[in-house]
Design an enzyme around this catalytic site. Sequence first.
Site, short mmCIF file in Angstrom:
data_model
loop_
_atom_site.label_atom_id
_atom_site.label_comp_id
_atom_site.label_asym_id
_atom_site.label_seq_id
_atom_site.Cartn_x
_atom_site.Cartn_y
_atom_site.Cartn_z
NE ARG A 42 10.04 -5.83 4.36
CZ ARG A 42 11.31 -6.23 4.44
NH1 ARG A 42 12.29 -5.36 4.49
NH2 ARG A 42 11.62 -7.51 4.47
CD GLU A 63 -10.80 -3.49 -4.00
OE1 GLU A 63 -11.71 -2.65 -4.02
OE2 GLU A 63 -10.82 -4.53 -3.35
CG ASP A 90 11.20 -17.02 -5.07
OD1 ASP A 90 11.77 -15.91 -5.20
OD2 ASP A 90 10.53 -17.32 -4.06
CE LYS A 114 14.67 -11.60 0.33
NZ LYS A 114 13.32 -11.88 -0.15
CB THR A 167 11.25 -9.82 -2.50
OG1 THR A 167 12.61 -10.20 -2.60
CG2 THR A 167 10.47 -10.87 -1.75
CE1 TYR A 173 -8.78 -0.81 -0.74
CE2 TYR A 173 -10.03 0.75 0.57
CZ TYR A 173 -9.40 -0.48 0.44
OH TYR A 173 -9.37 -1.35 1.47
#
Length: 420
Positions: A240, A61, A205, A234, A231, A59
């Site tokens: 991903r 955060e 985008d 691609k 993203t 973790y």
Amino acid sequence: MSVATDPAASAIAKGDPEVFAALAAEEQRQQYTIELIASENHVSRAVREAAGSVFTNKYAEGYPGRRYYGGCENMDRVENLARDRLKTLFKAEHVNVQPHSGSQANAAVYLAVLKPGDTILSLDLAHGGHLSHGLKVNMSGLLYNIVPYGVDPKTEQFDYAEIRRLAREHHPKLVLSGASAYPRTIDFDAFTEIAHEVGAVHMADIAHIAGMVAVGLHPSPVPSAEFVTSTTHKTLRGPRGGIILCKTDWAKKIDSRIFPGTQGGPLMHVITAKAVAFGEALRPEFKDYQQQILDNARALGDALTALGNRLVSGGTDNHLMLIDLRPNYPDVTGRDAEGWLERAAIITNKNMIPFDQRKPVETSGLRIGTPALTTRGMKQNEMKTIAGWFDQVLRSRGDDAVIERVRTDVRDLCEQFPLP
Ligand code: DSN
């Protein structure tokens, strides 16, 4: 069985044969199919190693130097590497590498800029847009007033005068450029001008074309747009995930809209894989790869056109093209074509074409692209061969014998081009 994951060395094979069977089958499927889905790719071994690493256990955060958990020293190291590399790659003022996906990146920008009910001017999904750009049942369409623009009916390309007219009429707070099925160069500076003329901000985008933008083979929106989202999986060929690039003025707001605004703990194994992928994208070979994607797309488009196909807008400037099936294969829907081609081991996706009369589950078009095949080392000659197979399968209307013959030929070709 030629699977990349060695069953003798695989902990999954030993402990969970059911999952291993699916994994091995997927490796076989990817090895022995021609992947023409424009938004997919095959990542390097290094990216996969990072995505499957011990960073998944932690973790973290918060952001580097400001975490809510102890033990984050290596998290900071790797997130800083990802951030610095991404900034260099796109010459960006500020970046956030934590978005779990492109849609999460887009949502954070909306929440930074807009109040519920504010207006977004964005590309219609039916003309090549994206669901996170304003689909009615997506959070973008549920929370905001969406004014869509389309492509010109004659050229099937953007008509910037019409987009400007819509902006003047509707006074959006955010003008959104970028698409998931637009085969032509986007004039991002024109979008920024239009946005600024009406007092809006510009968000680009670039999920599909990020790889080309990174190496200068497509004009970059980074100098002019307030926000750029993407993203990473691609044309950028990473794991991903999503990213946001923005101007310094917006840095604090954007970071807070990702955490704690919309996300909790970052996926540190994915951020590690992003760092590796951005490192790969900074190498000179990555520009050669992007150029080959473009050369292959041109060769594939030319070969399909020579076989009588109509490409939406008459061709392609990037990695993808939209085939209008109607002239060459009357009565064949995108759904039929996708299904027959899949049986022949050629993977595509049905797609609406602009002004499509068919429903989205049927469509009159197919979207195809070259990033994944180019990663495997295929070049212009292979594109010609693939165009021929495509035409044979569709002309035969899914005849079993034709499909079987093409499937065998596809397997032989794939054997020569192993996955990374
Ligand atoms: N689903 C992606 C695509 O195929 O273009 C966009 O998110």
